[in-house]
Design an enzyme around this catalytic site. Structure first.
Site, PDB file in Angstrom:
ATOM      1  N   ASN A  42       0.843  -1.188   0.000  1.00  0.00           N
ATOM      2  CA  ASN A  42       0.000   0.000   0.000  1.00  0.00           C
ATOM      3  C   ASN A  42       0.886   1.248   0.000  1.00  0.00           C
ATOM      4  O   ASN A  42       1.972   1.259   0.576  1.00  0.00           O
ATOM      5  CB  ASN A  42      -1.031   0.002   1.147  1.00  0.00           C
ATOM      6  CG  ASN A  42      -0.469  -0.265   2.518  1.00  0.00           C
ATOM      7  OD1 ASN A  42       0.586  -0.862   2.668  1.00  0.00           O
ATOM      8  ND2 ASN A  42      -1.177   0.168   3.540  1.00  0.00           N
ATOM      9  N   GLU A  44       0.410   5.240   0.713  1.00  0.00           N
ATOM     10  CA  GLU A  44      -0.481   6.302   1.176  1.00  0.00           C
ATOM     11  C   GLU A  44      -0.058   7.664   0.628  1.00  0.00           C
ATOM     12  O   GLU A  44       1.015   7.811   0.041  1.00  0.00           O
ATOM     13  CB  GLU A  44      -0.514   6.321   2.710  1.00  0.00           C
ATOM     14  CG  GLU A  44      -1.133   5.055   3.258  1.00  0.00           C
ATOM     15  CD  GLU A  44      -1.292   5.064   4.766  1.00  0.00           C
ATOM     16  OE1 GLU A  44      -0.634   5.872   5.454  1.00  0.00           O
ATOM     17  OE2 GLU A  44      -2.089   4.254   5.254  1.00  0.00           O
ATOM     18  N   CYS A  53      -4.023   0.630  -2.487  1.00  0.00           N
ATOM     19  CA  CYS A  53      -3.853  -0.582  -1.688  1.00  0.00           C
ATOM     20  C   CYS A  53      -2.801  -1.510  -2.309  1.00  0.00           C
ATOM     21  O   CYS A  53      -2.484  -1.421  -3.500  1.00  0.00           O
ATOM     22  CB  CYS A  53      -5.161  -1.354  -1.607  1.00  0.00           C
ATOM     23  SG  CYS A  53      -6.514  -0.491  -0.819  1.00  0.00           S
ATOM     24  N   GLU A  55      -3.027  -4.726  -2.995  1.00  0.00           N
ATOM     25  CA  GLU A  55      -3.559  -5.622  -4.021  1.00  0.00           C
ATOM     26  C   GLU A  55      -3.622  -4.918  -5.374  1.00  0.00           C
ATOM     27  O   GLU A  55      -3.267  -5.467  -6.408  1.00  0.00           O
ATOM     28  CB  GLU A  55      -4.968  -6.098  -3.638  1.00  0.00           C
ATOM     29  CG  GLU A  55      -5.056  -6.852  -2.321  1.00  0.00           C
ATOM     30  CD  GLU A  55      -5.341  -5.923  -1.129  1.00  0.00           C
ATOM     31  OE1 GLU A  55      -4.789  -4.790  -1.054  1.00  0.00           O
ATOM     32  OE2 GLU A  55      -6.126  -6.355  -0.256  1.00  0.00           O
ATOM     33  N   CYS A  91     -10.103  -4.807   0.534  1.00  0.00           N
ATOM     34  CA  CYS A  91     -11.225  -3.868   0.636  1.00  0.00           C
ATOM     35  C   CYS A  91     -12.147  -4.042  -0.581  1.00  0.00           C
ATOM     36  O   CYS A  91     -11.819  -4.743  -1.543  1.00  0.00           O
ATOM     37  CB  CYS A  91     -10.717  -2.434   0.734  1.00  0.00           C
ATOM     38  SG  CYS A  91     -10.148  -1.740  -0.834  1.00  0.00           S
ATOM     39  N   CYS A  94     -10.607  -3.108  -4.042  1.00  0.00           N
ATOM     40  CA  CYS A  94      -9.672  -4.126  -4.556  1.00  0.00           C
ATOM     41  C   CYS A  94     -10.424  -5.363  -5.046  1.00  0.00           C
ATOM     42  O   CYS A  94     -10.041  -5.956  -6.058  1.00  0.00           O
ATOM     43  CB  CYS A  94      -8.658  -4.503  -3.490  1.00  0.00           C
ATOM     44  SG  CYS A  94      -7.440  -3.199  -3.232  1.00  0.00           S
TER      45      CYS A  94
HETATM   46 ZN    ZN Z   1      -7.976  -2.274  -1.252  1.00  0.00          ZN
END
Ligand code: ZN
Length: 151
Positions: A42, A44, A53, A55, A91, A94
């Protein structure tokens, strides 16, 4: 490539996570049908919304290199001060991105709880508890490319 080996690559990817705001580090390792693996972490952003993210990082790296057929993805994640990682599932965003390229019935999502991540070089299979799901199981009734094709 065993599932455990894929989880270890996801743990390596997690080390690269850029998380100065949430301190929640995630790593992913995406296994393509030909055996190639793309790792992702990930990333940010101070603007929060541009955050990506692990993934999706892995998928976008793969697609940008011409790989669009996948077998499995391993995902590990947790706060950066934890010694033992809990299960960390993708999430919703993703899941939708995975659904663009993976066959929902066969694309495997490997979620790993991992002990002793403060010493990755000594991780053994005993430190890892894996939960295997299909994409369809984590994204039932998903909207995907098939919805846009007229047969
Ligand atoms: Zn995600």
């Amino acid at each position: 490539m065993t599932d455990f080996e894929l989880v270890k690559l996801a743990l390596e990817a997690r080390e690269m996570a850029y998380t100065p705001y949430s301190h929640h580090k995630v790593g992913a390792a995406l296994l393509c049908k030909d055996g190639t693996v793309f790792k992702g972490c990930n990333v940010e952003n101070a603007g929060y919304t541009p955050t990506n993210c692990a993934e999706r990082t892995a998928v976008f790296k793969a697609v940008s290199e011409g790989y669009k057929e996948y077998e499995a993805i391993a995902v590990v994640g947790g706060m950066d001060n934890l010694k033992d990682l809990p299960l960390c599932a993708p999430c919703g965003v993703c899941r939708q991105v995975l659904n663009e390229f993976g066959d929902p019935d066969t694309f495997r999502i490997i979620l790993a709880e991992v002990k002793n991540v403060d010493d990755l070089s000594n991780i053994t299979q005993d430190d890892v508890k894996m939960t295997n799901k299909t994409l369809k199981e984590i994204l039932p009734l998903g909207f995907g490319p098939k919805n846009l094709y007229i047969e």
